[in-house]
Design a protein around this motif. Structure first.
Motif, PDB file in Angstrom:
ATOM      1  N   GLU A 209       0.826  -1.245   0.406  1.00  0.00           N
ATOM      2  CA  GLU A 209      -0.232  -0.007  -0.163  1.00  0.00           C
ATOM      3  C   GLU A 209       0.530   1.459  -0.290  1.00  0.00           C
ATOM      4  N   VAL A 210       2.029   0.616   0.347  1.00  0.00           N
ATOM      5  CA  VAL A 210       3.191   2.056   0.858  1.00  0.00           C
ATOM      6  C   VAL A 210       3.780   1.816  -0.603  1.00  0.00           C
ATOM      7  N   ASP A 211       3.486   1.236  -1.502  1.00  0.00           N
ATOM      8  CA  ASP A 211       5.122   1.483  -3.001  1.00  0.00           C
ATOM      9  C   ASP A 211       5.864   0.575  -2.563  1.00  0.00           C
ATOM     10  N   ILE A 212       5.970  -0.805  -1.991  1.00  0.00           N
ATOM     11  CA  ILE A 212       6.886  -1.574  -1.532  1.00  0.00           C
ATOM     12  C   ILE A 212       7.036  -1.991  -2.986  1.00  0.00           C
TER      13      ILE A 212
ATOM     14  N   THR B  76       8.037  11.507   5.907  1.00  0.00           N
ATOM     15  CA  THR B  76       8.752  11.901   4.490  1.00  0.00           C
ATOM     16  C   THR B  76       9.677  12.953   4.356  1.00  0.00           C
ATOM     17  N   SER B  77      10.263  12.817   5.402  1.00  0.00           N
ATOM     18  CA  SER B  77      11.592  13.364   4.941  1.00  0.00           C
ATOM     19  C   SER B  77      13.203  13.314   3.729  1.00  0.00           C
TER      20      SER B  77
ATOM     21  N   GLU C   9       6.319  13.414  -4.246  1.00  0.00           N
ATOM     22  CA  GLU C   9       4.804  12.381  -4.929  1.00  0.00           C
ATOM     23  C   GLU C   9       4.568  11.149  -4.166  1.00  0.00           C
ATOM     24  N   LEU C  10       5.886  10.879  -3.946  1.00  0.00           N
ATOM     25  CA  LEU C  10       5.579   9.487  -2.417  1.00  0.00           C
ATOM     26  C   LEU C  10       5.083   9.984  -1.402  1.00  0.00           C
ATOM     27  N   ALA C  11       5.933  11.010  -0.864  1.00  0.00           N
ATOM     28  CA  ALA C  11       4.897  11.801   0.101  1.00  0.00           C
ATOM     29  C   ALA C  11       3.522  11.219   0.269  1.00  0.00           C
ATOM     30  N   ASP C  12       3.381  12.452  -0.419  1.00  0.00           N
ATOM     31  CA  ASP C  12       1.397  12.454  -1.239  1.00  0.00           C
ATOM     32  C   ASP C  12       1.240  11.044  -0.334  1.00  0.00           C
ATOM     33  N   ASP C  13       2.069  10.648  -1.490  1.00  0.00           N
ATOM     34  CA  ASP C  13       0.926   8.471  -1.084  1.00  0.00           C
ATOM     35  C   ASP C  13       1.328   8.337   0.110  1.00  0.00           C
ATOM     36  N   VAL C  14       2.504   8.492   0.973  1.00  0.00           N
ATOM     37  CA  VAL C  14       2.687   7.788   1.992  1.00  0.00           C
ATOM     38  C   VAL C  14       1.766   9.276   2.670  1.00  0.00           C
ATOM     39  N   LEU C  15       1.206  10.072   3.259  1.00  0.00           N
ATOM     40  CA  LEU C  15       0.578  10.847   4.269  1.00  0.00           C
ATOM     41  C   LEU C  15      -0.672  10.803   4.037  1.00  0.00           C
ATOM     42  N   HIS C  16      -1.285  10.335   2.612  1.00  0.00           N
ATOM     43  CA  HIS C  16      -2.726  10.191   2.188  1.00  0.00           C
ATOM     44  C   HIS C  16      -2.810   8.684   2.960  1.00  0.00           C
ATOM     45  N   THR C  17      -2.503   7.508   3.090  1.00  0.00           N
ATOM     46  CA  THR C  17      -2.487   6.512   3.513  1.00  0.00           C
ATOM     47  C   THR C  17      -2.400   6.882   4.993  1.00  0.00           C
TER      48      THR C  17
END
Length: 471
Positions: A130-133, A174-175, A180-188
Motif C-alpha cells: 500500500e505504501v509502494d514497496i 517523509t524527509s 509524489e511518494l510523500a503525498d502517497d504516504v501521508l494519504h495512507t
C-alpha cells in the motif's frame, strides 16, 4: 470526540533545559494539524511528551489527553497499551526505530505482537504494498540496513497505523521521500487514522496535508492559524523567516569544472541478493564540482554514494580515488568524508561532541581546540554545549554535527546522502550555501537528495537515478 488535547504543557529536561513552555493545542477527530519550527524548537519533545517517552527525571506539568485519556502521570504499563492502538507514532529516525538484528517484517509485526494479538495473514505484505514497496513479501524478510531510509520510513508508517488509531503522530515521516511518494504516504496515514499531528520542516507538504498549523520557537508557541492564511501571508517574523527560506533558489548556472577527477566510477554494479541496486553506472567528479543525484526511494542513490566513497566494493567495475583504484589506495586521512543518511547512528553515542569533531583532525596528526570546534558548529548554525552527547540532540542537530565533522577534515571529496533531509528550511538554506562555498574552494561533492528543486539551486549537475541506472 477530541483526538488530542494539550493544556499548559511545560517540559524541563533533567539538565535543566526548558524544552516546552505553556503549550496548549487541541486536535479534534477528523482534523489534520501540523507543528513547524526550526530544529531544537521543541517539536519532537512535544511528540515524546504525548507518548510518555521522555527521559527519566524529566519534569512535565500540564495535561495531555489522547482520545479522552490523560497521559501525564499514567503508569508505563497503561501507556504501553495505548501506544499503537489509541495513538500511532511514525518516528523521525526510522533506522533507530528498528532492531538491526531482526527483519523489517518483524518490525511491522510488532504492531500486533506488542499487544499480544495475532498477526493477520498477509497483513504485512499488504501494508507494505500500500505504501509502494515492490516485492513486499521478499523485502519484508530483509534487514533494516538492506533498506533505503525512505523505504524504511514507509514501513514504519505501516506499523504505526496498523490499528487505525484515533491519533497518529508523524515526526518528519517523509524527509527522505520525493514529493509524489510523500503525498502517497501521508494519504495512507490519513486513511488509516482518525486524526493527524504532523511534525515537518517541509512547509509545502504541510500546506497540502494539514488544515491548521502551530509555529514553535525556543519551546514556545509564536504563531498559529489555518495553513492557507498563515503560510500564504505570514505576519509573525519567525513564520515569515521559515516561509521565505522554504523557497528554493533559482537554478544555478553550471561552473566549468576542470582538472583530473577526484573520484571516478566506471561500469560499477552492485547487488544485494536478488536486488540489483546499481546497474553499470559510470560517473566522474572533478575539483570544485557539485554533482547531485535524485531519484525515488530505493532507486540506488545511497548505494552509489557508498561506492563512490569507497565504503563498499562494487561487484563489477572500478572505483578510482585520486586516480587510483580503491583496492590499492593510500590516501591522506579525510581525503573522502561521508555524511550519512542516518546522522544519529553515524555519531558515537559515548563521545562528547568535541571528541566527535576532533576525530578527523586527529587522524591526520593535528589537534582541534574547543574554540575551533565551536566555530565549526557555528558554521552549520548550531550553538550547543561541546560536552553534550549525541543522544541529547534532535536528528537535525545530529546532522549538523556530522556536517561540521566532515568539513573539519578539509576533504577533497565530500559524499553527502540526504544532508538536509532532517533540517528546518532556514538551516537548509544556510547549509546549502556552505556546501556551495566548500565546492568553490575546490572540494568535489556528490550530494544525494530527494529535493530536486533545491539541489538545482546549488549543484552544477543534477542526475536522475532509476532502477539502479543513472541518466
Amino acid at each position: 470526540m477530541t483526538a488530542l488535547r494539550v493544556r499548559d504543557l511545560t517540559v524541563v529536561y533533567p539538565n535543566g533545559h526548558r524544552a516546552l513552555e505553556s503549550i496548549s493545542l487541541t486536535v479534534p477527530a477528523g482534523e489534520r494539524w501540523a507543528v513547524v519550527g526550526r530544529s531544537g524548537s521543541g517539536k519532537t519533545t512535544l511528540v515524546r511528551a504525548v507518548l510518555g517517552l521522555l527521559p527519566a527525571g524529566t519534569r512535565v506539568t500540564g495535561s495531555i489527553e489522547v482520545a479522552g485519556r490523560e497521559m501525564v502521570g499514567r503508569p508505563e504499563r497503561e501507556l504501553r497499551a495505548l501506544r499503537g492502538r489509541a495513538v500511532g507514532y511514525v518516528p523521525q529516525d526510522p533506522f533507530a526505530a528498528c532492531d538491526p538484528l531482526r527483519s523489517v517484517g518483524h518490525h511491522v509485526e510488532e504492531a500486533w505482537r506488542a499487544h499480544r494479538l495475532p498477526v493477520p495473514a498477509g497483513a504485512v505484505a499488504a501494508g507494505l504494498a500500500e505504501v509502494d514497496i515492490a516485492d513486499p513479501a521478499d523485502r519484508a524478510r530483509r534487514f533494516p540496513h538492506q533498506w533505503s531510509g525512505g523505504m524504511l520510513q514507509r514501513a514504519t508508517v505501516v506499523a504505526a497505523t496498523a490499528h487505525d488509531p484515533a491519533l497518529t503522530l508523524a515526526d518528519e515521516p517523509t524527509s527522505a521521500l520525493d514529493a509524489e511518494l510523500a503525498d502517497d504516504v501521508l494519504h495512507t496515514v490519513r486513511r488509516r487514522s482518525a486524526a493527524l499531528l504532523l511534525i515537518s520542516h517541509d512547509l509545502a507538504l504541510v500546506a497540502r496535508h494539514a488544515e491548521h498549523v502551530v509555529v514553535l520557537a525556543d519551546g514556545r508557541e509564536v504563531d498559529r492559524g489555518r495553513c492557507a492564511e498563515l503560510l500564504g501571508s505570514p505576519t509573525v517574523p519567525e513564520t515569515r523567516t521559515l516561509v521565505e527560506a522554504a523557497t528554493p533558489p533559482p537554478r544555478r548556472t553550471p561552473s566549468a569544472a576542470t582538472g583530473d577527477p577526484v573520484a571516478e566510477v566506471r561500469g560499477v554494479t552492485r547487488r544485494y541478493g536478488t536486488v540489483l541496486a546499481v546497474d553499470d553506472v559510470s560517473l566522474a567528479l572533478r575539483p570544485g564540482e557539485i554533482v547531485g543525484v535524485v531519484g525515488r526511494s530505493g532507486s540506488g542513490k545511497s548505494t552509489l554514494a557508498r561506492l563512490v566513497a569507497g565504503l563498499e566494493p562494487p561487484d563489477t567495475g572500478t572505483v578510482a580515488l585520486a586516480g587510483r583504484t580503491t583496492a590499492g589506495r593510500r590516501l591522506r586521512p579525510g581525503y573522502v568524508m561521508p555524511v550519512f543518511q542516518d546522522p544519529v547512528a553515524s555519531l558515537d553515542r559515548r563521545w562528547p561532541l568535541w571528541r566527535t569533531l576532533a576525530e578527523p583532525v586527529r587522524a591526520r596528526g593535528d589537534t582541534l581546540s574547543r574554540e575551533a570546534a565551536a566555530r565549526a558548529l557555528a558554521d552549520v548554525g548550531l550553538d550547543v554545549d561541546l560536552d553534550r552527547r549525541p543522544g541529547s540532540l534532535s536528528v537535525g542537530q545530529a546532522q549538523r554535527v556530522a556536517l561540521a565533522r566532515a568539513l573539519l577534515a578539509e576533504p577533497a571529496l565530500l559524499v553527502a546522502d540526504e544532508p538536509t533531509a532532517s533540517l528546518d528550511v532556514a538551516t537548509t538554506a544556510a547549509v546549502t550555501d556552505l556546501l556551495r562555498h566548500l565546492a568553490d574552494r575546490g572540494t568535489a561533492l556528490l550530494v544525494v537528495s530527494h529535493d530536486r528543486a533545491r539541489l538545482a539551486g546549488y549543484a552544477d549537475r543534477v542526475l536522475t537515478m532509476a532502477a539502479g541506472r543513472l541518466d
